[in-house]
Design an enzyme around this catalytic site. Sequence first.
Site, PDB file in Angstrom:
ATOM      1  N   SER A 143      -1.410   2.832  12.304  1.00 22.98           N
ATOM      2  CA  SER A 143      -2.514   3.719  11.947  1.00 22.98           C
ATOM      3  C   SER A 143      -3.087   4.287  13.241  1.00 22.98           C
ATOM      4  CB  SER A 143      -3.607   2.928  11.216  1.00 22.98           C
ATOM      5  OG  SER A 143      -4.742   3.732  10.966  1.00 22.98           O
ATOM      6  N   TYR A 157      -9.045  -4.744  10.532  1.00 21.34           N
ATOM      7  CA  TYR A 157      -7.964  -3.787  10.262  1.00 21.34           C
ATOM      8  C   TYR A 157      -7.476  -3.143  11.571  1.00 21.34           C
ATOM      9  CZ  TYR A 157      -5.583   0.348   8.439  1.00 21.34           C
ATOM     10  OH  TYR A 157      -4.655   1.325   8.170  1.00 21.34           O
TER      11      TYR A 157
HETATM   12  N1  LIG Z   1      -3.997   5.744   3.456  1.00 19.87           N
HETATM   13  C1  LIG Z   1      -4.223   6.050   4.705  1.00 19.87           C
HETATM   14  O1  LIG Z   1      -4.899   7.037   4.994  1.00 19.87           O
HETATM   15  C2  LIG Z   1      -3.632   5.236   5.820  1.00 19.87           C
HETATM   16  C3  LIG Z   1      -3.893   5.644   7.131  1.00 19.87           C
HETATM   17  C4  LIG Z   1      -3.321   4.931   8.175  1.00 19.87           C
HETATM   18  C5  LIG Z   1      -2.481   3.872   7.918  1.00 19.87           C
HETATM   19  N2  LIG Z   1      -2.253   3.482   6.650  1.00 19.87           N
HETATM   20  C6  LIG Z   1      -1.345   2.361   6.439  1.00 19.87           C
HETATM   21  O2  LIG Z   1      -0.361   2.710   5.493  1.00 19.87           O
HETATM   22  C7  LIG Z   1       0.053   1.554   4.775  1.00 19.87           C
HETATM   23  C8  LIG Z   1      -0.060   1.805   3.290  1.00 19.87           C
HETATM   24  O3  LIG Z   1      -1.411   2.175   2.985  1.00 19.87           O
HETATM   25  P1  LIG Z   1      -1.768   2.931   1.623  1.00 19.87           P
HETATM   26  O4  LIG Z   1      -2.942   3.766   1.895  1.00 19.87           O
HETATM   27  O5  LIG Z   1      -0.555   3.555   1.063  1.00 19.87           O
HETATM   28  O6  LIG Z   1      -2.235   1.685   0.732  1.00 19.87           O
HETATM   29  P2  LIG Z   1      -2.215   1.466  -0.832  1.00 19.87           P
HETATM   30  O7  LIG Z   1      -2.189   2.753  -1.561  1.00 19.87           O
HETATM   31  O8  LIG Z   1      -3.320   0.510  -1.091  1.00 19.87           O
HETATM   32  O9  LIG Z   1      -0.810   0.724  -1.095  1.00 19.87           O
HETATM   33  C9  LIG Z   1      -0.563  -0.516  -0.487  1.00 19.87           C
HETATM   34  C10 LIG Z   1       0.804  -1.008  -0.892  1.00 19.87           C
HETATM   35  O10 LIG Z   1       1.085  -2.246  -0.219  1.00 19.87           O
HETATM   36  C11 LIG Z   1       1.369  -3.266  -1.190  1.00 19.87           C
HETATM   37  N3  LIG Z   1       0.921  -4.527  -0.620  1.00 19.87           N
HETATM   38  C12 LIG Z   1      -0.324  -4.878  -0.219  1.00 19.87           C
HETATM   39  N4  LIG Z   1      -0.330  -6.137   0.255  1.00 19.87           N
HETATM   40  C13 LIG Z   1       0.955  -6.587   0.165  1.00 19.87           C
HETATM   41  C14 LIG Z   1       1.604  -7.815   0.496  1.00 19.87           C
HETATM   42  N5  LIG Z   1       0.914  -8.847   1.023  1.00 19.87           N
HETATM   43  N6  LIG Z   1       2.917  -7.930   0.273  1.00 19.87           N
HETATM   44  C15 LIG Z   1       3.626  -6.912  -0.260  1.00 19.87           C
HETATM   45  N7  LIG Z   1       3.078  -5.726  -0.582  1.00 19.87           N
HETATM   46  C16 LIG Z   1       1.755  -5.573  -0.380  1.00 19.87           C
HETATM   47  C17 LIG Z   1       0.639  -2.818  -2.452  1.00 19.87           C
HETATM   48  O11 LIG Z   1       1.175  -3.343  -3.638  1.00 19.87           O
HETATM   49  P3  LIG Z   1       0.584  -4.719  -4.266  1.00 19.87           P
HETATM   50  O12 LIG Z   1      -0.908  -4.627  -4.206  1.00 19.87           O
HETATM   51  O13 LIG Z   1       1.165  -4.787  -5.644  1.00 19.87           O
HETATM   52  O14 LIG Z   1       1.124  -5.795  -3.387  1.00 19.87           O
HETATM   53  C18 LIG Z   1       0.930  -1.298  -2.367  1.00 19.87           C
HETATM   54  O15 LIG Z   1       2.243  -1.033  -2.787  1.00 19.87           O
HETATM   55  C19 LIG Z   1      -0.825   0.409   5.273  1.00 19.87           C
HETATM   56  O16 LIG Z   1      -0.124  -0.325   6.261  1.00 19.87           O
HETATM   57  C20 LIG Z   1      -2.014   1.119   5.888  1.00 19.87           C
HETATM   58  O17 LIG Z   1      -2.600   0.371   6.907  1.00 19.87           O
HETATM   59  C21 LIG Z   1      -2.819   4.134   5.580  1.00 19.87           C
END
Ligand SMILES: NC(=O)c1ccc[n+]([C@@H]2O[C@H](COP(=O)([O-])OP(=O)(O)OC[C@H]3O[C@@H](n4cnc5c(N)ncnc54)[C@H](OP(=O)(O)O)[C@@H]3O)[C@@H](O)[C@H]2O)c1
Length: 257
Positions: A143, A157
Amino acid sequence: MFTSLAGSSVVVTGASKGIGKGIASVFADAGAKVLIVGRDATTAQAAAEELDAGRGSVTALAADVSDPAGCAAIAAAATMRHGGIDVVCANAGKFPEGRLADLTAADIDDVLGTNLKGTMLTVQACLPALRASGHGRVVITSSITGPFTGFSGWTHYGASKAGQLGFMRTAALELAPDGITVNAVLPGNVLTEGLQDLGEGYLNQMSASIPLKRLGTVADIGYAALFLATREAGFITGHALVVDGGQIVPESLDAMA
Ligand SMILES: NC(=O)c1ccc[n+]([C@@H]2O[C@H](COP(=O)([O-])OP(=O)(O)OC[C@H]3O[C@@H](n4cnc5c(N)ncnc54)[C@H](OP(=O)(O)O)[C@@H]3O)[C@@H](O)[C@H]2O)c1
């Protein structure tokens, strides 16, 4: 121009929704065999069925990346279903809000356990298969928050996301003799279910602070991951690729035209 990834075996953790689902979709469209991982079996299965669209190349596995047994199951499933592993996208992550003064040790363990330890365990479990591939690729979803910026309420985080880059750099060195590259994509604010939970006010204020004046899409991150996974990106390793619409560039709102 790029060598096709058709038929490659790709693991994407946290792919039942959000950015991971976007990454999985881009790889599936490129003809790869994709294993979607999330903890909730129903959501992961639904995502796999949606992205597969009759292709027969996208399947799901319910596993927790913070658990070594879960990561072993991921590596075993991908190897069994696809005959090996060429690409691992360690994307699973969580971002609950909590001020430092209020965080418990359990809160910190929870975030570091999935985001940082989960990344390490995922890559570690897939290592034998990545080595066997001869051109293994690891793409970590970090991130901008942590490596480049800070955000009140997300100390745990930010630490986890910066920690992923520390892991990436040394893993890149350790795995280089095997021809494995280890890189990270650093998304800015990407419109996902997880981000939507932060509320309309957050989303509007975020778009305004991005020079390209929009939030990222999950495909924006997927294309960056796909590039890092190509044969042609084989001389790039230990690199952090920011994908943020220019968000970390301006010194202040006044700096934007
Ligand atoms: N959205 C943003 O703007 C943003 C920005 C920078 C970085 N990121 C990074 O991008 C990644 C995804 O974020 P997102 O926004 O797409 O989140 P999200 O929509 O909340 O999706 C998270 C995903 O991870 C899975 N997950 C969570 N904990 C897990 C575990 N312990 N084992 C296996 N699967 C797990 C969830 O499924 P389950 O809950 O069913 O396990 C879901 O599929 C993260 O690493 C986040 O830090 C996101």
